[in-house]
Write a protein that holds these residues in place. Sequence first.
Motif, PDB file in Angstrom:
ATOM      1  N   THR A 129       2.891  21.920  11.332  1.00 48.04           N
ATOM      2  CA  THR A 129       3.689  21.383  12.466  1.00 48.04           C
ATOM      3  C   THR A 129       3.298  21.999  13.808  1.00 48.04           C
ATOM      4  O   THR A 129       2.519  22.953  13.864  1.00 48.04           O
TER       5      THR A 129
ATOM      6  N   LYS B 188       7.893  13.149  12.868  1.00 43.88           N
ATOM      7  CA  LYS B 188       6.534  12.596  12.905  1.00 43.88           C
ATOM      8  C   LYS B 188       5.731  13.251  14.039  1.00 43.88           C
ATOM      9  O   LYS B 188       4.567  13.620  13.867  1.00 43.88           O
TER      10      LYS B 188
ATOM     11  N   VAL C  36       4.530  16.708  13.132  1.00 41.89           N
ATOM     12  CA  VAL C  36       3.368  16.655  12.234  1.00 41.89           C
ATOM     13  C   VAL C  36       2.101  16.346  13.029  1.00 41.89           C
ATOM     14  O   VAL C  36       1.106  17.076  12.969  1.00 41.89           O
ATOM     15  N   GLU C  37       2.144  15.264  13.787  1.00 38.74           N
ATOM     16  CA  GLU C  37       0.943  14.791  14.487  1.00 38.74           C
ATOM     17  C   GLU C  37       0.498  15.739  15.606  1.00 38.74           C
ATOM     18  O   GLU C  37      -0.695  15.980  15.792  1.00 38.74           O
TER      19      GLU C  37
ATOM     20  N   PHE D 227      -1.229  19.732   4.604  1.00 41.47           N
ATOM     21  CA  PHE D 227      -0.020  20.055   5.381  1.00 41.47           C
ATOM     22  C   PHE D 227       0.954  20.870   4.540  1.00 41.47           C
ATOM     23  O   PHE D 227       1.083  20.644   3.339  1.00 41.47           O
TER      24      PHE D 227
ATOM     25  N   HIS E 198      11.165  19.759   2.807  1.00 42.36           N
ATOM     26  CA  HIS E 198      10.650  18.401   3.022  1.00 42.36           C
ATOM     27  C   HIS E 198      11.770  17.373   2.825  1.00 42.36           C
ATOM     28  O   HIS E 198      12.788  17.661   2.214  1.00 42.36           O
TER      29      HIS E 198
ATOM     30  N   THR F 289       9.637  11.886   5.756  1.00 40.29           N
ATOM     31  CA  THR F 289       8.389  12.538   6.200  1.00 40.29           C
ATOM     32  C   THR F 289       7.369  12.573   5.075  1.00 40.29           C
ATOM     33  O   THR F 289       6.167  12.417   5.309  1.00 40.29           O
TER      34      THR F 289
ATOM     35  N   TYR G 186       5.824   9.230   5.088  1.00 41.81           N
ATOM     36  CA  TYR G 186       4.951   9.091   6.257  1.00 41.81           C
ATOM     37  C   TYR G 186       3.611   9.790   6.011  1.00 41.81           C
ATOM     38  O   TYR G 186       2.543   9.237   6.279  1.00 41.81           O
ATOM     39  N   LEU G 187       3.654  11.016   5.491  1.00 44.35           N
ATOM     40  CA  LEU G 187       2.422  11.758   5.209  1.00 44.35           C
ATOM     41  C   LEU G 187       1.557  10.996   4.195  1.00 44.35           C
ATOM     42  O   LEU G 187       0.333  11.007   4.286  1.00 44.35           O
TER      43      LEU G 187
ATOM     44  N   ARG H 172      -0.500   8.469   5.811  1.00 47.84           N
ATOM     45  CA  ARG H 172      -1.588   9.086   6.596  1.00 47.84           C
ATOM     46  C   ARG H 172      -2.640   9.746   5.700  1.00 47.84           C
ATOM     47  O   ARG H 172      -3.578  10.363   6.181  1.00 47.84           O
TER      48      ARG H 172
ATOM     49  N   ILE I 292      -2.358  12.380   3.892  1.00 43.75           N
ATOM     50  CA  ILE I 292      -2.314  13.834   4.085  1.00 43.75           C
ATOM     51  C   ILE I 292      -1.691  14.471   2.846  1.00 43.75           C
ATOM     52  O   ILE I 292      -0.630  14.046   2.392  1.00 43.75           O
TER      53      ILE I 292
ATOM     54  N   ILE J  75       0.193  17.348   0.715  1.00 38.23           N
ATOM     55  CA  ILE J  75       1.257  18.321   0.982  1.00 38.23           C
ATOM     56  C   ILE J  75       1.125  19.489   0.018  1.00 38.23           C
ATOM     57  O   ILE J  75       0.977  19.288  -1.179  1.00 38.23           O
TER      58      ILE J  75
END
Length: 209
Positions: free
Chosen positions: A71, A88, A91-92, A110, A117, A121, A124-125, A128, A130, A132
């Motif tokens: 983050t 979001k 994260v970005e 991430f 968590h 989110t 969303y990850l 993307r 990504i 975790i």
Amino acid sequence: EHFKQLDFLADKEVVLTFDDGPWPGNTPAVLKALADECTKGLFFPIGKHASYHPEILKQVAAAGHTIGAHTWSHANLNSKKLTEQQAKDEVEKGFSAVKLALGATPSPFFRFPELQHNPATLAYLGTRNIAIFSCDLDSFDYKKGSNAEKVVQTVMTKVDKLGKGIILMHDFQKHTAEALPELLRRLKAGGYKVVQIKAKAPMQTLADY
């Protein structure tokens, strides 16, 4: 701690992970301890810290460690105070700050601050692509009254019980750097193998950030 069904480590394999850097003094000391044993780790820097100390984060990359993100400001993304959009953004912005500091793209890895968590989110990850990272055992190197000896003791007790695992530490903490030489010695003596996690493809940051 979470996602137990996704265990990818063989017995006696451990992953060293470091959150909350980069930080003067402490991160370079962690890097030295790892270099002395030709060992690689996985770093989850905070975006803000990366923007304060880009030169230190570049040292992490130059030493061949894997770098994800943690983050922008270490906000608890499970907090009721944060909207979905704010989570979001955390994260970005975190990933973009790491990319800016490195002058190169981080890995799409991430870790949630405080390992907190939430479903939105997480989803969303996923969109993307990504990955975790939780952890199998916490070194508690950030606890009040912690010292190098306690960190080594905590990790070794837990790892001997589990037989393998992802170890959570913080390169932000002075005790961690002090504990590492002895911890690495004990892991080696115990027949553990430190493995490095690498991404198949780099992270794609978003132009908006």
